[in-house]
Motif scaffolding. Structure first.
Motif, mmCIF file in Angstrom:
data_model
loop_
_atom_site.group_PDB
_atom_site.id
_atom_site.type_symbol
_atom_site.label_atom_id
_atom_site.label_comp_id
_atom_site.label_asym_id
_atom_site.label_seq_id
_atom_site.Cartn_x
_atom_site.Cartn_y
_atom_site.Cartn_z
ATOM 1 N N THR A 1 45.677 63.665 84.555
ATOM 2 C CA THR A 1 44.647 62.801 83.978
ATOM 3 C C THR A 1 43.299 63.503 83.889
ATOM 4 N N TYR A 2 42.945 64.202 84.943
ATOM 5 C CA TYR A 2 41.597 64.787 85.001
ATOM 6 C C TYR A 2 41.585 66.297 84.786
ATOM 7 N N ASP A 3 42.774 66.826 84.509
ATOM 8 C CA ASP A 3 42.896 68.250 84.266
ATOM 9 C C ASP A 3 42.306 69.068 85.425
ATOM 10 N N ILE A 4 42.719 68.749 86.560
ATOM 11 C CA ILE A 4 42.266 69.463 87.763
ATOM 12 C C ILE A 4 43.494 70.005 88.493
ATOM 13 N N LYS A 5 43.236 70.846 89.487
ATOM 14 C CA LYS A 5 44.349 71.346 90.308
ATOM 15 C C LYS A 5 44.092 70.953 91.764
ATOM 16 N N ILE A 6 45.050 70.287 92.322
ATOM 17 C CA ILE A 6 44.940 69.892 93.738
ATOM 18 C C ILE A 6 45.909 70.752 94.546
ATOM 19 N N GLU A 7 45.403 71.360 95.593
ATOM 20 C CA GLU A 7 46.233 72.239 96.415
ATOM 21 C C GLU A 7 47.081 71.406 97.385
ATOM 22 N N ALA A 8 48.161 72.013 97.835
ATOM 23 C CA ALA A 8 49.067 71.305 98.760
ATOM 24 C C ALA A 8 48.328 70.858 100.027
ATOM 25 N N HIS A 9 47.459 71.741 100.530
ATOM 26 C CA HIS A 9 46.770 71.397 101.773
ATOM 27 C C HIS A 9 45.748 70.282 101.588
ATOM 28 N N GLU A 10 45.424 69.980 100.345
ATOM 29 C CA GLU A 10 44.461 68.898 100.096
ATOM 30 C C GLU A 10 45.131 67.525 100.004
ATOM 31 N N ALA A 11 46.450 67.535 99.869
ATOM 32 C CA ALA A 11 47.165 66.262 99.691
ATOM 33 C C ALA A 11 47.437 65.619 101.039
ATOM 34 N N ASP A 12 46.381 65.244 101.717
ATOM 35 C CA ASP A 12 46.572 64.651 103.043
ATOM 36 C C ASP A 12 45.623 63.485 103.267
ATOM 37 N N GLU A 13 45.664 62.974 104.499
ATOM 38 C CA GLU A 13 44.888 61.785 104.836
ATOM 39 C C GLU A 13 43.387 62.015 104.687
ATOM 40 N N ASP A 14 42.955 63.250 104.870
ATOM 41 C CA ASP A 14 41.525 63.547 104.738
ATOM 42 C C ASP A 14 41.023 63.266 103.327
ATOM 43 N N ASN A 15 41.873 63.533 102.335
ATOM 44 C CA ASN A 15 41.423 63.482 100.942
ATOM 45 C C ASN A 15 41.985 62.331 100.116
ATOM 46 N N LEU A 16 43.071 61.725 100.621
ATOM 47 C CA LEU A 16 43.736 60.726 99.768
ATOM 48 C C LEU A 16 43.970 59.391 100.467
ATOM 49 N N ASN A 17 43.312 59.166 101.593
ATOM 50 C CA ASN A 17 43.666 57.972 102.355
ATOM 51 C C ASN A 17 43.120 56.677 101.759
ATOM 52 N N THR A 18 41.980 56.767 101.090
ATOM 53 C CA THR A 18 41.411 55.559 100.464
ATOM 54 C C THR A 18 41.027 55.877 99.025
ATOM 55 N N LEU A 19 40.749 54.846 98.289
ATOM 56 C CA LEU A 19 40.293 55.058 96.909
ATOM 57 C C LEU A 19 39.006 55.879 96.900
ATOM 58 N N VAL A 20 38.175 55.642 97.896
ATOM 59 C CA VAL A 20 36.917 56.391 98.008
ATOM 60 C C VAL A 20 37.214 57.877 98.201
ATOM 61 N N ASP A 21 38.143 58.172 99.109
ATOM 62 C CA ASP A 21 38.495 59.570 99.359
ATOM 63 C C ASP A 21 39.023 60.233 98.090
ATOM 64 N N ILE A 22 39.889 59.511 97.403
ATOM 65 C CA ILE A 22 40.505 60.081 96.196
ATOM 66 C C ILE A 22 39.433 60.363 95.140
ATOM 67 N N ALA A 23 38.549 59.403 94.993
ATOM 68 C CA ALA A 23 37.491 59.567 93.989
ATOM 69 C C ALA A 23 36.608 60.761 94.331
ATOM 70 N N LYS A 24 36.318 60.919 95.600
ATOM 71 C CA LYS A 24 35.474 62.047 96.020
ATOM 72 C C LYS A 24 36.176 63.374 95.754
ATOM 73 N N LEU A 25 37.468 63.417 96.054
ATOM 74 C CA LEU A 25 38.205 64.668 95.832
ATOM 75 C C LEU A 25 38.220 65.023 94.354
ATOM 76 N N VAL A 26 38.554 64.038 93.531
ATOM 77 C CA VAL A 26 38.630 64.303 92.090
ATOM 78 C C VAL A 26 37.257 64.709 91.570
ATOM 79 N N ALA A 27 36.225 63.953 91.972
ATOM 80 C CA ALA A 27 34.870 64.243 91.491
ATOM 81 C C ALA A 27 34.435 65.648 91.891
ATOM 82 N N SER A 28 34.847 66.079 93.047
ATOM 83 C CA SER A 28 34.442 67.410 93.508
ATOM 84 C C SER A 28 35.073 68.518 92.685
ATOM 85 N N LYS A 29 36.106 68.190 91.936
ATOM 86 C CA LYS A 29 36.802 69.212 91.161
ATOM 87 C C LYS A 29 36.464 69.161 89.667
ATOM 88 N N LEU A 30 35.708 68.155 89.282
ATOM 89 C CA LEU A 30 35.383 68.026 87.858
ATOM 90 C C LEU A 30 34.251 68.964 87.472
#
Lengths: 880, 84
Positions: free
Chosen positions: B55-84
């Motif tokens: 959707t956002y044409d970004i690359k998420i690394e395996a080590h990023e797919a965890d509770e630190d980055n994807l546990n809430t909608l807020v976390d997910i939004a922050k991760l995606v925004a940081s890569k845009l």
């Protein structure tokens, strides 16, 4: 500009929302906070009291637990910025403390030396994770160092000097180092060494070799991420749950468990399956205690196990049974593999990732075994268990990928859904129960053999058991969805005073108070014997009857192999520097029917106890070869109990009796009791003892000390004598060997398969020969059944057979069953890993023996004569 | 470039349609824990990451797919925004 402002606003809004969600305070005023701390302290004291009263696992942990609890309170009172450093310091201190504990007191030199070695190697390993070189070379260095340490663990170098530290070092670093090396690579900012020390040396890991694999990120992320009181309350809840699970485990272990070898019909087969599955309560009980304790130091870690008996699918079981392990596998194996395949569709990544994770689990269990026990373990049962479970999870994964999985944002109870969930749970429970029995079977052949008892009765009972599981599932579903599980005393995020109080009462104060009262000796005195036996068993940390026999089999087999005995799979092990009997330096093989004997005139400290031998190789004081005039000389025959394995010189019951009865001969003679006991001696060996040494010293009486295991010990020793081609002087022994088809070329285990049908005959004829040899030299043969300490439920039938054999042989017979009365087993044995009696145990044995000696004037100590067939010590117990 | 609120809204919509069919959207608030509560298991996480990458044409690394980055909608939004 506009975009930036919007972003800032959004970030600010998000931060506020998150902060509000994360830390709503429970007690508002200072007074409330002190009240909260007081509530925590009261609960903690109760949990600790219950854990100590119920002997929660190792004695070292029981000793340390009150101090750790006090440290948790101090930790809370410190300024927040000092808490982590305090936790790290306390954790390090427990390492040194652990190595200082010894049977004879605190050994400061060992504490500093061994503790120092663990800490130094540990710090070096942490430092390697921060080498300023690229990630892959750094991992290569770590793998190289790890391989070197594994070689050392195998005894390649410094085997003796470092032997004690490996299980501890392994428990601390074998998995956490992998997670740490993985996570710090992607961590921003400077390394936090205090946090790293707290992470690797975290208390109470040193007391529990089987420790949940704590995630580095979770360890940091969850530190005081909620209100302190809520975290503590959750921790107390889990600690109390840990104590309860250990108590439930003991109910199963002592009262329901059936050894596979004793499965004989459909009913016992079902008991075997259910009890085996339920034994995992011990692991989850430990994990709850461990993580609960960590929560008391602010580490708001997630649950380690969650209602795993009620899993609805195999993937669900995998997610519930050991959550930290599952997370570890997902992070290190599943996610990297699945990520690399994520363009290959919905199914392949999950299937391949699961396959890799289960293969890794299988290999890493062997790796764990290597660090903790010093040997890799790849059994057929292990391989089948992990392969079958892995395949089931993969099938489940494909199913979920195609059909989806029901998820819900809120806990709602839907009767129809609950019904189908119960059906699924019954199916998973049945399959996992069978798989678990396979995993824990001693061999695949044994596991196959129990299924011949799967008759209609078995299936009928199994169906009833599964329906019960289904009903429990529905009830639990209902309760957990009722007010968010508050009936269970849950402490959800945002919980406030009323919920915390309810949790305190329901999950800690009430159950721990009941448990504490039920464990009180005053209560035990007021109930009938059967109830007392059950209540006392809940406080016991000793092996059950089946395991006791297995340990003894292992012990006596190990006598010949000189290998370390392990307390089954419980994680309780002897310290690596513990000396088993066959390892003592002055034990020599003899080439006669004794097989081995103690070397004369030796003295050494073994496991902290002084052990000396006289000129005849007895563990006893000096005696003249020529019996002095006016002396009554008794030759006491026996094994390690008589020898006094586990007490100082002068403390074996033989020595105490000699001293206590010295002036009580009715004929005024002096008394000498010669201790011919040697570890591992069986009735067959005693024939060698009499011929080679004892009869030459002109005893007036032969006191043969018998144990319940005389039969199994006799066949094991006979097999060994045959294997070593030692001449058998007695015709009946040669006859049994011939009829059993034994030869020196056979393995010990092959011979032990043939000999059991001859055990009773072997004992009867050995007893008869002992009595005959005694009478030939004018010595009175006396047979005394002396129960071993852990025998709370003596096998009356077996003892009866031994006793009849002794009576038929012409012994004067005494049965000391019940002499330990109400004394706790733990108070009478050397240690958890060696169940020989300690000094107090020997004192009890001595008192009982003196009582019977005084009671029968045929022994010449002045008491009244008992009637024919008679026997027993006053106050020695009801089953005489 | 979408802001974090837009990312949150879009991600919420995806999660509701893919994993929480029939659930009340109002219950999926920005602080609902997705990974630690078990809503996003490893398979679902993979699916979400693939969706975010596409959707956002970004690359998420395996080590990023965890509770630190994807546990809430807020976390997910922050991760995606940081890569845009």
């Amino acid at each position: 500009m506009k975009q930036g402002a919007t972003k800032d606003m959004a970030t600010s809004k998000l931060s506020k929302a998150r902060a509000a969600a994360a830390r709503p305070e429970v007690p508002v005023s200072a007074a409330e906070r002190w009240l909260g701390l007081g509530l925590v302290a009261v609960q903690l004291a109760l949990v600790v009291a219950a854990a100590v009263r119920y002997r929660f696992e190792s004695p070292v942990f029981q000793q340390a637990l009150p101090w750790l609890a006090a440290a948790a309170i101090v930790h809370h009172l410190l300024p927040a910025r000092h808490r982590l450093a305090f936790f790290a310091a306390i954790s390090l201190a427990t390492i040194f403390y652990f190595f200082g504990i010894s049977p004879t007191g605190f050994d400061f030199a060992s504490a500093l030396e061994r503790g120092g070695e663990v800490v130094a190697i540990g710090l070096a390993l942490i430092a390697l994770c921060h080498l300023p070189i690229p990630f892959r070379p750094r991992i290569a260095v770590l793998l190289g160092v790890g391989a070197g340490l594994m070689a050392l663990r195998g005894g390649a170098l410094f085997g003796e000097s470092l032997a004690t530290i490996w299980p501890v070092l392994g428990a601390l670093f074998m998995f956490r180092l992998v997670i740490y090396a993985h996570d710090v690579e992607h961590e921003k900012g400077k390394p936090d060494f205090v946090r790293a020390i707290a992470y690797f040396f975290m208390l109470p890991n040193v007391f529990f070799p089987l420790f949940p694999v704590v995630d580095w990120k979770a360890f940091g992320r969850n530190y005081y991420n909620d209100d302190a009181m809520r975290i503590y309350q959750r921790g107390l809840h889990w600690m109390a749950r840990g104590v309860l699970q250990i108590v439930f485990y003991r109910i199963v272990y002592y009262h329901f468990y059936v050894d596979a070898s004793l499965v004989e019909d459909g009913s016992s087969l079902l008991r075997y399956l259910l009890a085996n599955f339920a034994l995992y309560l011990r692991v989850s009980g430990q994990f709850h205690m461990i993580v609960g304790l960590l929560l008391l130091f602010g580490f708001n870690l997630p649950e380690t196990n969650h209602h795993y008996f009620l899993a609805e699918s195999f993937t669900d079981y995998w997610r519930r049974v050991n959550i930290y392990w599952k997370d570890f596998m997902v992070k290190i194996f599943y996610t990297p593999v699945a990520f690399s395949l994520r363009t290959k569709g919905d199914i392949l990544p999950g299937v391949v990732g699961s396959a890799v994770a289960f293969f890794a689990t299988w290999v890493l269990h062997a790796y764990q075994s290597y660090w903790l026990r010093g040997a890799m373990s790849f059994s057929l049962q292990d391989t089948l268990f992990w392969t079958i479970l892995g395949v089931l999870v993969m099938i489940n994964t494909v199913w979920e990928a195609r059909r989806g999985r029901k998820r819900s944002l809120s806990a709602r109870f839907d009767p129809k859904e609950a019904f189908f969930a119960a059906l699924r749970t019954m199916g998973v429970f049945a399959v996992m129960g069978v798989l678990w029995s396979l995993w824990s079977a001693k061999s695949f052949e044994q596991w196959l053999s129990i299924w011949r008892f799967a008759d209609a009765d078995f299936f009928g009972r199994a169906a009833v058991a599964l329906v019960c599981v289904g009903v429990v599932k529905i009830v639990v579903e209902r309760l957990t969805t009722f007010e968010g599980g508050l009936l269970f005393g849950a402490t959800p995020k945002g919980a406030r005073w009323p919920q915390l109080l309810r949790s305190a009462v329901l999950t800690v104060l009430l159950p721990m108070s009941i448990l504490w009262v039920l464990g009180h000796p005053g209560v035990h005195r007021r109930v009938d014997e059967k109830t007392r036996f059950i209540l006392r068993s809940l406080k016991s940390n000793q092996p059950n009857t089946a395991d006791l026999r297995a340990i003894e089999r292992g012990y006596y087999e190990n006598l010949f192999d000189a290998s370390k005995s392990n307390f089954l799979d419980s994680g309780i092990q002897a310290p690596p520097d513990w000396v088993d009997f066959p390892e003592i330096e002055f034990l020599d093989t003899t080439g006669d029917m004794r097989y081995w004997a103690l070397r004369p005139n030796q003295s050494a400290t073994i496991n902290g106890y002084r052990v000396s031998t006289n000129a005849f190789g007895m563990r006893d004081r000096a005696y003249a070869a020529q019996k002095p005039e006016n002396t009554h000389r008794i030759a006491m025959l026996g094994s390690s109990h008589v020898m006094g394995w586990g007490v100082h010189d002068g403390e074996p019951f033989e020595a105490l009796v000699e001293e206590g009865m010295a002036d009580q001969r009715s004929d005024g003679e002096s008394l000498e009791i010669l201790n011919f006991g040697v570890g591992g001696y069986s009735p067959v060996c005693q024939l060698g003892v009499l011929r080679e040494v004892a009869l030459d010293l002109a005893p007036d009486a032969i006191y043969y000390i018998a144990h319940e295991v005389d039969g199994s010990l006799a066949i094991e020793r006979l097999a060994r004598l045959v294997q070593h081609k030692i001449p058998l002087e007695d015709e009946f022994l040669r006859d049994i060997v011939a009829r059993a088809g034994l030869s020196a070329s056979m393995s010990q285990s092959a011979m032990l398969r043939e000999l059991p049908p001859f055990a009773e005959e072997l004992v009867r004829k050995s007893y008869a020969k002992i009595a005959e040899l005694a009478r030939e030299r004018g010595a009175v043969p006396v047979w005394i059944y002396m129960p071993r300490v852990p025998e709370r439920q003596p096998d009356a039938e077996q003892i009866g057979k031994l006793r009849r054999a002794a009576e038929d042989a012409g012994f004067i017979v005494f049965d000391l069953t019940g002499i330990y009365g109400d004394t706790d087993v733990e108070d009478l044995v050397m240690s958890q890993w060696d169940l020989h009696p300690n000094a107090e145990g020997h004192a009890i044995m001595a008192r009982a023996l003196m009582d019977v000696m005084r009671s029968d004037e045929r022994l010449g100590f002045g008491g009244p004569t008992s009637g024919p067939g008679e026997t027993g010590a006053p106050g020695a117990g009801p089953s005489r | 470039m979408p802001d974090q609120n837009a990312i949150m809204a879009a991600t919420k919509s995806f999660i509701l349609s893919e994993f929480l069919e029939g659930e009340d959207p109002d219950e999926l608030t920005e602080d609902v824990e997705l990974i630690s509560s078990g809503i996003l298991d490893s398979l679902a996480t993979l699916k979400l990451v693939t969706h975010l990458e596409n959707t956002y044409d970004i690359k998420i690394e395996a080590h990023e797919a965890d509770e630190d980055n994807l546990n809430t909608l807020v976390d997910i939004a922050k991760l995606v925004a940081s890569k845009l």
